[in-house]
Design a protein around this motif. Structure first.
Motif, PDB file in Angstrom:
ATOM      1  N   LEU A  81       8.227 -51.911   1.521  1.00  0.00           N
ATOM      2  CA  LEU A  81       8.871 -51.020   2.102  1.00  0.00           C
ATOM      3  C   LEU A  81       8.495 -51.267   3.622  1.00  0.00           C
ATOM      4  CD1 LEU A  81       8.291 -47.981  -0.243  1.00  0.00           C
ATOM      5  CD2 LEU A  81       9.980 -49.677  -0.147  1.00  0.00           C
ATOM      6  N   ASN A  82       9.746 -51.395   4.473  1.00  0.00           N
ATOM      7  CA  ASN A  82       9.634 -51.427   5.905  1.00  0.00           C
ATOM      8  C   ASN A  82       8.653 -50.296   6.471  1.00  0.00           C
ATOM      9  OD1 ASN A  82      10.949 -53.660   5.674  1.00  0.00           O
ATOM     10  ND2 ASN A  82      13.060 -52.795   6.357  1.00  0.00           N
ATOM     11  N   ASN A  83       7.848 -50.861   7.286  1.00  0.00           N
ATOM     12  CA  ASN A  83       7.189 -49.804   8.114  1.00  0.00           C
ATOM     13  C   ASN A  83       7.729 -49.732   9.471  1.00  0.00           C
ATOM     14  OD1 ASN A  83       5.275 -47.919   9.147  1.00  0.00           O
ATOM     15  ND2 ASN A  83       3.720 -49.527   9.473  1.00  0.00           N
ATOM     16  N   ILE A  84       8.762 -48.590   9.497  1.00  0.00           N
ATOM     17  CA  ILE A  84       9.621 -48.407  10.747  1.00  0.00           C
ATOM     18  C   ILE A  84       8.827 -47.870  11.946  1.00  0.00           C
ATOM     19  CG2 ILE A  84      11.486 -46.984  11.544  1.00  0.00           C
ATOM     20  CD1 ILE A  84      12.303 -46.525   8.627  1.00  0.00           C
ATOM     21  N   LYS A  85       7.772 -46.951  11.913  1.00  0.00           N
ATOM     22  CA  LYS A  85       7.061 -46.998  12.962  1.00  0.00           C
ATOM     23  C   LYS A  85       5.616 -46.591  12.333  1.00  0.00           C
ATOM     24  CE  LYS A  85       6.665 -44.478  17.499  1.00  0.00           C
ATOM     25  NZ  LYS A  85       7.213 -43.452  18.235  1.00  0.00           N
ATOM     26  N   ALA A  86       5.435 -45.441  11.806  1.00  0.00           N
ATOM     27  CA  ALA A  86       4.115 -44.763  11.386  1.00  0.00           C
ATOM     28  C   ALA A  86       4.071 -44.263   9.928  1.00  0.00           C
ATOM     29  CB  ALA A  86       3.442 -43.903  12.437  1.00  0.00           C
ATOM     30  N   ASN A  87       4.985 -44.810   9.101  1.00  0.00           N
ATOM     31  CA  ASN A  87       5.507 -44.216   7.846  1.00  0.00           C
ATOM     32  C   ASN A  87       4.756 -45.132   6.760  1.00  0.00           C
ATOM     33  OD1 ASN A  87       7.711 -46.028   8.854  1.00  0.00           O
ATOM     34  ND2 ASN A  87       7.765 -46.037   6.459  1.00  0.00           N
ATOM     35  N   ASP A  88       3.612 -45.710   6.856  1.00  0.00           N
ATOM     36  CA  ASP A  88       2.899 -46.369   6.389  1.00  0.00           C
ATOM     37  C   ASP A  88       2.132 -45.570   5.027  1.00  0.00           C
ATOM     38  OD1 ASP A  88       1.310 -45.647   7.943  1.00  0.00           O
ATOM     39  OD2 ASP A  88       0.032 -47.279   8.086  1.00  0.00           O
ATOM     40  N   GLN A  94      14.298 -39.361   5.731  1.00  0.00           N
ATOM     41  CA  GLN A  94      15.050 -38.518   6.317  1.00  0.00           C
ATOM     42  C   GLN A  94      14.816 -36.919   5.476  1.00  0.00           C
ATOM     43  OE1 GLN A  94      16.648 -38.433   9.266  1.00  0.00           O
ATOM     44  NE2 GLN A  94      16.071 -40.672   9.486  1.00  0.00           N
ATOM     45  N   VAL A  95      14.978 -37.180   3.846  1.00  0.00           N
ATOM     46  CA  VAL A  95      15.066 -36.184   3.350  1.00  0.00           C
ATOM     47  C   VAL A  95      13.623 -35.522   3.361  1.00  0.00           C
ATOM     48  CG1 VAL A  95      15.193 -35.451   0.698  1.00  0.00           C
ATOM     49  CG2 VAL A  95      16.769 -37.231   1.551  1.00  0.00           C
ATOM     50  N   ILE A  96      12.434 -36.528   3.285  1.00  0.00           N
ATOM     51  CA  ILE A  96      11.090 -35.675   3.413  1.00  0.00           C
ATOM     52  C   ILE A  96      10.856 -35.062   4.567  1.00  0.00           C
ATOM     53  CG2 ILE A  96       8.682 -36.615   3.762  1.00  0.00           C
ATOM     54  CD1 ILE A  96       9.330 -38.681   1.622  1.00  0.00           C
ATOM     55  N   GLY A  97      11.569 -35.641   5.661  1.00  0.00           N
ATOM     56  CA  GLY A  97      11.163 -34.930   7.039  1.00  0.00           C
ATOM     57  C   GLY A  97      11.977 -33.408   7.075  1.00  0.00           C
ATOM     58  N   VAL A  98      13.126 -33.323   6.361  1.00  0.00           N
ATOM     59  CA  VAL A  98      13.730 -32.137   6.203  1.00  0.00           C
ATOM     60  C   VAL A  98      13.258 -31.085   5.356  1.00  0.00           C
ATOM     61  CG1 VAL A  98      16.180 -31.154   5.555  1.00  0.00           C
ATOM     62  CG2 VAL A  98      16.136 -33.011   6.947  1.00  0.00           C
ATOM     63  N   GLU A  99      12.829 -31.577   4.230  1.00  0.00           N
ATOM     64  CA  GLU A  99      12.269 -30.705   2.919  1.00  0.00           C
ATOM     65  C   GLU A  99      10.774 -30.319   3.365  1.00  0.00           C
ATOM     66  OE1 GLU A  99      12.687 -31.627  -1.102  1.00  0.00           O
ATOM     67  OE2 GLU A  99      14.879 -32.090  -0.883  1.00  0.00           O
ATOM     68  N   SER A 100      10.076 -31.188   4.010  1.00  0.00           N
ATOM     69  CA  SER A 100       8.782 -30.704   4.563  1.00  0.00           C
ATOM     70  C   SER A 100       8.731 -30.113   5.834  1.00  0.00           C
ATOM     71  CB  SER A 100       7.979 -31.879   4.792  1.00  0.00           C
ATOM     72  OG  SER A 100       8.343 -32.725   5.923  1.00  0.00           O
ATOM     73  N   LYS A 101       9.823 -29.845   6.565  1.00  0.00           N
ATOM     74  CA  LYS A 101      10.197 -28.979   7.758  1.00  0.00           C
ATOM     75  C   LYS A 101       9.150 -29.707   8.777  1.00  0.00           C
ATOM     76  CE  LYS A 101      10.870 -24.507   5.521  1.00  0.00           C
ATOM     77  NZ  LYS A 101      10.168 -23.030   5.613  1.00  0.00           N
ATOM     78  N   LYS A 102       9.341 -31.100   8.807  1.00  0.00           N
ATOM     79  CA  LYS A 102       8.955 -32.320   9.884  1.00  0.00           C
ATOM     80  C   LYS A 102       7.381 -32.137   9.679  1.00  0.00           C
ATOM     81  CE  LYS A 102      12.638 -31.765  12.827  1.00  0.00           C
ATOM     82  NZ  LYS A 102      13.113 -31.473  14.569  1.00  0.00           N
ATOM     83  N   ARG A 103       6.864 -31.893   8.355  1.00  0.00           N
ATOM     84  CA  ARG A 103       5.219 -31.798   8.354  1.00  0.00           C
ATOM     85  C   ARG A 103       4.895 -33.419   8.160  1.00  0.00           C
ATOM     86  NH1 ARG A 103       2.049 -29.232   3.537  1.00  0.00           N
ATOM     87  NH2 ARG A 103       0.089 -30.045   3.663  1.00  0.00           N
ATOM     88  N   LEU A 147       8.211 -40.225  10.290  1.00  0.00           N
ATOM     89  CA  LEU A 147       7.762 -41.593  10.236  1.00  0.00           C
ATOM     90  C   LEU A 147       7.007 -41.877  11.783  1.00  0.00           C
ATOM     91  CD1 LEU A 147      10.213 -42.772  12.404  1.00  0.00           C
ATOM     92  CD2 LEU A 147      11.426 -42.415  10.243  1.00  0.00           C
ATOM     93  N   LEU A 148       7.014 -40.695  12.487  1.00  0.00           N
ATOM     94  CA  LEU A 148       6.470 -40.685  13.955  1.00  0.00           C
ATOM     95  C   LEU A 148       4.852 -40.713  13.884  1.00  0.00           C
ATOM     96  CD1 LEU A 148       9.218 -38.914  15.708  1.00  0.00           C
ATOM     97  CD2 LEU A 148       9.207 -41.281  15.446  1.00  0.00           C
ATOM     98  N   GLU A 149       4.473 -39.787  12.932  1.00  0.00           N
ATOM     99  CA  GLU A 149       3.200 -39.652  13.108  1.00  0.00           C
ATOM    100  C   GLU A 149       2.371 -39.928  11.662  1.00  0.00           C
ATOM    101  OE1 GLU A 149       0.126 -35.861  14.057  1.00  0.00           O
ATOM    102  OE2 GLU A 149       2.277 -35.441  14.132  1.00  0.00           O
ATOM    103  N   GLN A 150       1.234 -40.641  11.717  1.00  0.00           N
ATOM    104  CA  GLN A 150       0.661 -41.004  10.704  1.00  0.00           C
ATOM    105  C   GLN A 150      -0.201 -39.829   9.902  1.00  0.00           C
ATOM    106  OE1 GLN A 150      -2.843 -43.967  10.537  1.00  0.00           O
ATOM    107  NE2 GLN A 150      -1.028 -45.240   9.783  1.00  0.00           N
ATOM    108  N   LYS A 151      -0.327 -39.737   8.794  1.00  0.00           N
ATOM    109  CA  LYS A 151      -0.896 -38.807   8.123  1.00  0.00           C
ATOM    110  C   LYS A 151      -1.948 -39.151   6.931  1.00  0.00           C
ATOM    111  CE  LYS A 151       0.834 -35.120  10.077  1.00  0.00           C
ATOM    112  NZ  LYS A 151       1.605 -34.207   9.589  1.00  0.00           N
ATOM    113  N   ASP A 152      -2.650 -38.314   6.359  1.00  0.00           N
ATOM    114  CA  ASP A 152      -3.588 -38.705   5.105  1.00  0.00           C
ATOM    115  C   ASP A 152      -2.624 -38.844   3.926  1.00  0.00           C
ATOM    116  OD1 ASP A 152      -5.455 -39.296   3.304  1.00  0.00           O
ATOM    117  OD2 ASP A 152      -6.377 -37.208   3.555  1.00  0.00           O
ATOM    118  N   PRO A 153      -2.615 -40.036   3.294  1.00  0.00           N
ATOM    119  CA  PRO A 153      -1.795 -40.027   2.036  1.00  0.00           C
ATOM    120  C   PRO A 153      -2.092 -39.356   1.158  1.00  0.00           C
ATOM    121  CG  PRO A 153      -2.524 -42.289   2.790  1.00  0.00           C
ATOM    122  CD  PRO A 153      -3.327 -41.372   3.806  1.00  0.00           C
ATOM    123  N   MET A 154      -3.556 -38.787   0.954  1.00  0.00           N
ATOM    124  CA  MET A 154      -3.683 -37.650  -0.359  1.00  0.00           C
ATOM    125  C   MET A 154      -3.129 -36.326   0.192  1.00  0.00           C
ATOM    126  SD  MET A 154      -5.219 -39.171  -2.810  1.00  0.00           S
ATOM    127  CE  MET A 154      -5.531 -37.672  -3.534  1.00  0.00           C
TER     128      MET A 154
END
Length: 542
Positions: free
Chosen positions: A213-220, A277-286, A289-296
């Motif tokens: 899966l392509n890492n567009i920016k920080a969506n690894d 795009q769907v994840i960003g909308v349903e999580s209310k931008k939580r 792909l612009l900011e790396q978060k904890d996978p857990m």
């Protein structure tokens, strides 16, 4: 006196109007003996003006605007020879991983894809953007992406549908919307023969299911969890056989799952742009792909979001709860302070003990803290701890000190999959994130017996509960373009049947296939264990 010759009916100069391209009357030997047979319709004397009929005006208008709408007789001829423009299709320009949105109006309704350049346009009517693109760019073949399951192909501006289903159109349909039968799913884990390994358009071999899966920016951090979910057989098989689920997060994950396991792909990697795009909308931008978060943290959110999106509730199960949900017993004792002379002693109040049973989708494991003061030699030694030691948290006797009391945990049951998350990243008093470097070791067989941590029962007292390693998500630090350290999440996957260990890496994903294994003692449904080793690990149960 000589007889005056009669007028020649075929002499075009005998008429005052210009010559027409269509034959209006048949040639006859005797006008009085044979009636004139019109091909289209004879001109009416009332319609004639200066020798030109209304029918002639209609023909001239058709000739002037012939590039907009083809005449009816021409359209029928093209329907007979419907592959007139199919040689202009360019599969290398097609990419169906992105959101279906018009490149001109940004609308998501009634989207058509140009099979020549790969751009998306809205509609196919005379005033639509797809129609104008066909005229301006001389691109004539379009696929209706809004008609999922059918994917009709149309030729514009002529406006007729291509009935052909085989050849390049069939290949494009299998890429745009892959479909699977029960036999396909039943044999999806079979190792293909050497000469049967699928290849992309560039001729490179790839293994279905093990594509990056392509890492567009920080969506690894999102990519590794998506790879994880699409390799859990119950969830994977559910979405492969449920193409009717198209809305929301479940629909986006289902489309991604069917593309990952597609044997007819045009390329050996996938862009998760649409589901992001769907994840960003349903999580209310939580989660973006612009900011790396904890996978857990993301895993906990997406499991609950999928459960709700599939119609699940606390009482109504879904494929998510059937796959991951288990129960743990929590015993809590309150700590009371007692004064004995000059000292204060803290003791657990046995009378204030509560027992609760809590459902869970994944469990957490705690790493031992690193020593504050270390010698120069100890600093070079990376601490190690077996995974079985971390699991003692759930043996029912190990105490965990928490705020205001002591807790003991005991596993009562596990779902089809067991998720274990290791807390490796913590914040210090200055707000800086620190990483615990402790290495978690697994048994040499890469198997784990979970029976010692489950509550005793008549069915499992004499039988072990074996889990086999299936995947591992890990975190590494790499230098970025400016020379600073950059955190990268990656995943290792291994195929659950047979085959030599192999790997392929695209962006942030590493895929490995699993060697053959012998039969286990238990013949129970497949289960999986997921353990965050500074990251996450995934394994399945025999």
């Amino acid at each position: 006196m000589s007889k005056r010759p009669g007028e020649n009916m075929n002499d075009a100069t005998a008429f005052d109007s210009p010559a027409s391209k269509r034959v209006r009357i048949k040639d006859v030997d005797d006008v009085s003996a044979a009636p004139i047979t019109p091909v289209i319709r004879p001109p009416s004397p009332a319609d004639e003006t200066n020798g030109t009929t209304k029918h002639d005006h209609k023909e001239e208008e058709e000739e002037e605007h012939e590039y907009i709408v083809a005449p009816q007789h021409r359209r029928k001829a093209q329907q007979i020879d419907s592959d007139i423009y199919l040689d202009t299709i360019t599969p290398t320009h097609l990419d169906f991983d992105f959101q279906k949105i018009c490149s001109v109006s940004l609308s998501t309704q009634n989207i058509y894809c140009c099979l020549v350049c790969g751009k998306y346009f809205q509609g196919r009517g005379r005033s639509s953007h797809a129609f104008r693109h066909s005229v301006d760019s001389d691109h004539h073949v379009f696929m209706n992406l809004s008609d999922e399951g059918r994917l009709g192909v149309w030729v514009l501006p002529e406006g007729y549908e291509v009935k052909r289903c085989a050849g390049v159109i069939g290949d494009i349909r299998r890429v745009a919307d892959p479909r699977y039968t029960k036999d396909d799913v039943r044999n999806i884990d079979a190792i293909p023969e050497t000469n049967a390994v699928p290849k992309d358009l560039s001729g490179k071999s790839y293994l279905p299911g093990f594509v990056g899966l392509n890492n567009i920016k920080a969506n690894d951090y999102v990519n590794v969890i998506l790879q994880l979910l699409t390799h859990a057989p119950p969830i994977r098989n559910f979405f492969l056989l449920s193409p009717q689920i198209t809305n929301g997060l479940p629909g986006a994950l289902g489309a991604l799952t069917r593309k990952i396991w597609n044997r007819h792909a045009f390329k050996g990697h996938i862009s998760p742009h649409e589901i992001l795009q769907v994840i960003g909308v349903e999580s209310k931008k939580r989660f973006t792909l612009l900011e790396q978060k904890d996978p857990m943290e993301f895993l906990g959110w997406i499991l609950n979001a999928l459960h709700t999106g599939l119609g699940g509730t606390k009482k109504k199960p879904s494929i998510i709860t059937k796959t991951f949900q288990g129960r743990v017993q929590v015993e809590t004792q309150t700590i009371a302070a007692e004064s004995t002379g000059s000292r204060v002693v803290f003791k657990a109040d046995k009378k204030a003990t509560t027992m609760t049973q809590t459902p869970f989708l994944f469990l957490t494991l705690d790493l031992p803290p690193t020593p504050l003061f270390q010698s120069s030699i100890e600093k070079n030694i990376i601490p190690q701890i077996p995974l079985t030691d971390l699991l003692k948290k759930y043996d029912g006797s190990t105490e965990q000190v928490s705020e205001g009391g002591v807790r003991r945990y005991r596993l009562l049951e596990v779902g089809w999959y067991l998720v274990l998350g290791v807390k490796r990243f913590t914040k210090n008093g200055m707000g800086e994130v620190e990483r615990n470097p402790t290495i978690i070791t697994l048994p040499p067989s890469l198997s784990l017996n979970l029976a010692p941590y489950l509550a005793p029962s008549s069915s499992s007292d004499s039988q072990p509960v074996i889990f086999d390693l299936l995947a591992n998500i890990y975190n590494t630090s790499v230098p970025d373009e400016d020379g600073n350290e950059k955190s990268v999440w990656s995943i290792q996957l291994r195929e659950g049947r047979a085959g030599d260990v192999k790997g392929c890496e695209y962006g942030s994903s590493v895929a490995m296939r699993k060697p053959a294994r012998s039969d286990r003692v238990m013949t129970q449904p497949v289960k999986v264990i997921l353990e965050a080793v500074g990251s996450i690990t995934f394994s399945d149960k025999n």
